[in-house]
Write a protein that holds these residues in place. Structure first.
Motif, short mmCIF file in Angstrom:
data_model
loop_
_atom_site.label_atom_id
_atom_site.label_comp_id
_atom_site.label_asym_id
_atom_site.label_seq_id
_atom_site.Cartn_x
_atom_site.Cartn_y
_atom_site.Cartn_z
N VAL A 141 0.85 -1.19 0.00
CA VAL A 141 0.00 0.00 0.00
C VAL A 141 0.89 1.24 0.00
O VAL A 141 1.68 1.43 0.92
CB VAL A 141 -0.92 0.04 1.23
N PRO A 142 0.79 2.08 -1.04
CA PRO A 142 1.59 3.31 -1.07
C PRO A 142 1.20 4.28 0.03
O PRO A 142 0.02 4.47 0.33
CB PRO A 142 1.29 3.90 -2.44
N LEU A 143 2.20 4.89 0.62
CA LEU A 143 2.02 5.98 1.57
C LEU A 143 2.55 7.24 0.89
O LEU A 143 2.86 7.22 -0.29
CB LEU A 143 2.82 5.71 2.84
N GLY A 144 2.68 8.30 1.61
CA GLY A 144 3.29 9.50 1.08
C GLY A 144 4.81 9.44 1.16
O GLY A 144 5.39 8.54 1.77
N GLN A 145 5.46 10.40 0.50
CA GLN A 145 6.89 10.60 0.54
C GLN A 145 7.69 9.39 0.06
O GLN A 145 8.80 9.13 0.53
CB GLN A 145 7.33 11.03 1.95
N GLY A 146 7.13 8.64 -0.86
CA GLY A 146 7.85 7.53 -1.47
C GLY A 146 7.91 6.27 -0.64
O GLY A 146 8.62 5.32 -0.99
N LEU A 147 7.16 6.22 0.46
CA LEU A 147 7.12 5.04 1.31
C LEU A 147 5.90 4.18 0.99
O LEU A 147 4.91 4.68 0.45
CB LEU A 147 7.09 5.45 2.79
N SER A 148 5.98 2.92 1.34
CA SER A 148 4.85 1.99 1.24
C SER A 148 4.84 1.11 2.47
O SER A 148 5.84 1.01 3.19
CB SER A 148 4.96 1.12 -0.01
N LEU A 149 3.71 0.46 2.70
CA LEU A 149 3.63 -0.48 3.80
C LEU A 149 3.11 -1.82 3.32
O LEU A 149 2.42 -1.91 2.30
CB LEU A 149 2.78 0.06 4.96
N MET A 150 3.47 -2.86 4.05
CA MET A 150 2.99 -4.22 3.84
C MET A 150 2.36 -4.66 5.17
O MET A 150 3.07 -4.92 6.14
CB MET A 150 4.14 -5.17 3.46
N PRO A 151 1.01 -4.69 5.23
CA PRO A 151 0.35 -5.06 6.49
C PRO A 151 0.70 -6.49 6.90
O PRO A 151 0.84 -7.38 6.06
CB PRO A 151 -1.14 -4.95 6.15
N MET A 152 0.82 -6.70 8.22
CA MET A 152 1.08 -8.01 8.77
C MET A 152 -0.25 -8.75 8.93
O MET A 152 -0.93 -8.62 9.93
CB MET A 152 1.80 -7.88 10.12
N THR A 153 -0.62 -9.50 7.90
CA THR A 153 -1.83 -10.32 7.95
C THR A 153 -1.47 -11.70 8.51
O THR A 153 -0.29 -12.04 8.66
CB THR A 153 -2.41 -10.49 6.54
N ASP A 154 -2.48 -12.52 8.76
CA ASP A 154 -2.22 -13.89 9.21
C ASP A 154 -1.40 -14.65 8.18
O ASP A 154 -0.49 -15.40 8.52
CB ASP A 154 -3.53 -14.62 9.48
N GLU A 155 -1.71 -14.45 6.90
CA GLU A 155 -1.00 -15.15 5.84
C GLU A 155 0.47 -14.70 5.76
O GLU A 155 1.37 -15.53 5.60
CB GLU A 155 -1.69 -14.92 4.49
N VAL A 156 0.70 -13.42 5.89
CA VAL A 156 2.08 -12.91 5.90
C VAL A 156 2.81 -13.45 7.13
O VAL A 156 3.95 -13.92 7.03
CB VAL A 156 2.11 -11.36 5.86
N PHE A 157 2.16 -13.40 8.28
CA PHE A 157 2.76 -13.91 9.51
C PHE A 157 3.22 -15.36 9.32
O PHE A 157 4.35 -15.70 9.64
CB PHE A 157 1.73 -13.83 10.64
N ASP A 158 2.33 -16.20 8.78
CA ASP A 158 2.67 -17.61 8.57
C ASP A 158 3.80 -17.79 7.57
O ASP A 158 4.61 -18.71 7.71
CB ASP A 158 1.44 -18.39 8.10
N ALA A 159 3.89 -16.92 6.59
CA ALA A 159 4.92 -17.04 5.55
C ALA A 159 6.30 -16.64 6.05
O ALA A 159 7.31 -17.14 5.54
CB ALA A 159 4.54 -16.19 4.33
#
Length: 160
Positions: A28-46
């Motif tokens: 997910v794009p944020l401002g100032q050239g940053l982005s985030l990747m939310p910690m979902t259950d699927e990401v956590f498991d991976a």
């Protein structure tokens, strides 16, 4: 209404590169050239190594993920942030890795308690990633982390 966030944050190109290694991740794009990747259950498991330990005092950082973040930081500074608030009370934690090492934190703060005018942990991490507050109250607002109130909301925004 509450606010909850658990996410990896870095320059957009860094988040996009590491997200390719993580099944079910969202960028997910944020401002100032940053982005985030939310910690979902699927990401956590991976990304977990399966250990039960709570690395660095975070409540949702998967076991062994600090090592993964250190590896990912070889391509650019990367932060892991957590924030949870309800009715002005809550807490936030943040840490930043760069060049394969932990370079900031872990930092933690309880909100709604008497404290100094120190910059919040998440804003300190964002500063380390290059964010500037500009005319906003802090880096948290300046990059737009106040736009959504949950990881699910961030993921829905990524799908638009």
């Amino acid at each position: 209404m509450g606010y909850a966030l658990e996410a990896v944050v870095a320059r957009d190109e860094v988040v996009r590169a590491v997200s390719r290694e993580v099944p079910g991740s969202h960028v997910v794009p944020l401002g100032q050239g940053l982005s985030l990747m939310p910690m979902t259950d699927e990401v956590f498991d991976a990304v977990t190594d399966g250990s039960e330990r709570r690395d660095l005092g975070f409540w949702r950082l998967p076991g062994g993920f600090g090592t993964v973040l250190a590896q990912w930081s070889g391509t650019g500074p990367i932060a892991y942030v957590e924030a949870e608030f309800f009715g002005g009370v809550g807490e936030q934690r943040a840490a930043v890795w760069a060049g394969g090492s932990l370079v900031l934190g872990p930092l933690g703060e309880l909100a709604g308690t008497p404290s100094s005018d120190a910059v919040s942990p998440v804003s300190q991490a964002l500063r380390r990633l290059g964010a500037r507050r500009g005319l906003h109250g802090d880096e948290f607002e300046a990059v737009g982390l106040d736009r959504h109130r949950s990881n699910d909301d961030w993921i829905a925004a990524a799908g638009r």
